[in-house]
Enzyme design. Structure first.
Site, PDB file in Angstrom:
ATOM      1  CG  HIS A   8      64.746 -15.024  39.458  1.00  0.00           C
ATOM      2  ND1 HIS A   8      65.581 -15.859  38.751  1.00  0.00           N
ATOM      3  CD2 HIS A   8      64.380 -15.732  40.558  1.00  0.00           C
ATOM      4  CE1 HIS A   8      65.696 -17.021  39.386  1.00  0.00           C
ATOM      5  NE2 HIS A   8      64.986 -16.964  40.506  1.00  0.00           N
ATOM      6  CG  HIS A  81      64.477 -17.799  45.577  1.00  0.00           C
ATOM      7  ND1 HIS A  81      63.315 -18.467  45.249  1.00  0.00           N
ATOM      8  CD2 HIS A  81      65.084 -17.557  44.379  1.00  0.00           C
ATOM      9  CE1 HIS A  81      63.237 -18.623  43.940  1.00  0.00           C
ATOM     10  NE2 HIS A  81      64.291 -18.080  43.385  1.00  0.00           N
ATOM     11  CD  GLU A 132      67.552 -20.102  41.640  1.00  0.00           C
ATOM     12  OE1 GLU A 132      66.611 -19.323  41.884  1.00  0.00           O
ATOM     13  OE2 GLU A 132      67.515 -20.960  40.732  1.00  0.00           O
TER      14      GLU A 132
END
Lengths: 140, 140
Positions: A8, A81, A132
């Site tokens: 994502h 992010h 991440e």
């Protein structure tokens, strides 16, 4: 260690319901999850589904939220992010460190909004991008 | 009008070769295109392939580059835009306008680094995120 899918893109917003509605009405991206509060992560989260990936909308919960400072610098919101999947989060964490990167916090993986363990790599190691890493969830 | 795939995340960098090398050595993302100059777009571009999407690395070419100002605010680089595929770029452009959004520039689609026509939607319409819409390329 190789990253896998782009799971994502994390997008910070001061008003998660307004942003969710905007993706539905302006872009037709109307498949989204219910917004959930994650007090231990300091965020409210929902996911907007795309054909091949997701947008993770993030609204801060409280002033200690990791998203709070981002919104002070970017009051309208913005890209926060990117999240890549990895096969094993412990191997990924150890490999990041062995390759000289700084893993945020204690470096202990913790359960993120997807229900799988995650870590964050310092943006200084990725040319300004907060990354991440997420243990690969079971995809349908 | 509904957006389709997340075609890529655009990432600005002051040194595209260093960033490309970083994704290969730190993250194992070593499938990348040759860097190409697009003087009419004001950028040098390469694509880093992921399983389901791409990162588009962007280095400014000259001070008139749209990426130049971004790097003044974010000298180390960072996430610059997200790009969604649409079936037809003219329909998408007209729909964006009909829904009240501002299409950047003249609004005439132009050929982007992927060789297909694109437009950009003003970040004010997408809660701080710069959105590129790209006519769906032929996927293998």
């Amino acid at each position: 260690m190789k990253i896998g899918r782009l799971n994502h893109v994390g997008i910070a917003t001061p008003d998660i319901e307004a942003t969710k509605a905007m993706y539905a009405t302006l872009y037709g991206a109307d498949r989204a999850t219910e917004t959930k509060d994650f007090p231990h992560l300091g965020v409210r989260v929902c996911f907007v589904s795309l054909e091949n990936s997701e947008l993770e909308l993030l609204e801060p919960l409280g002033e200690a939220s990791p998203v709070h400072k981002f919104l002070e610098r970017n009051p309208k919101g913005g890209q926060h992010h990117v999240c890549f999947e990895v096969d094993d989060i412990i191997t990924a964490r150890d490999t990041m460190r062995a390759r000289g990167a700084t893993v945020l916090g204690t470096g202990e993986p913790y359960i993120g909004a997807h229900g799988v363990p995650v870590i964050f790599v310092h943006p200084k190691n990725s040319d300004g991008v907060l990354v991440e890493l997420m243990q690969k969830p079971d995809h349908d």
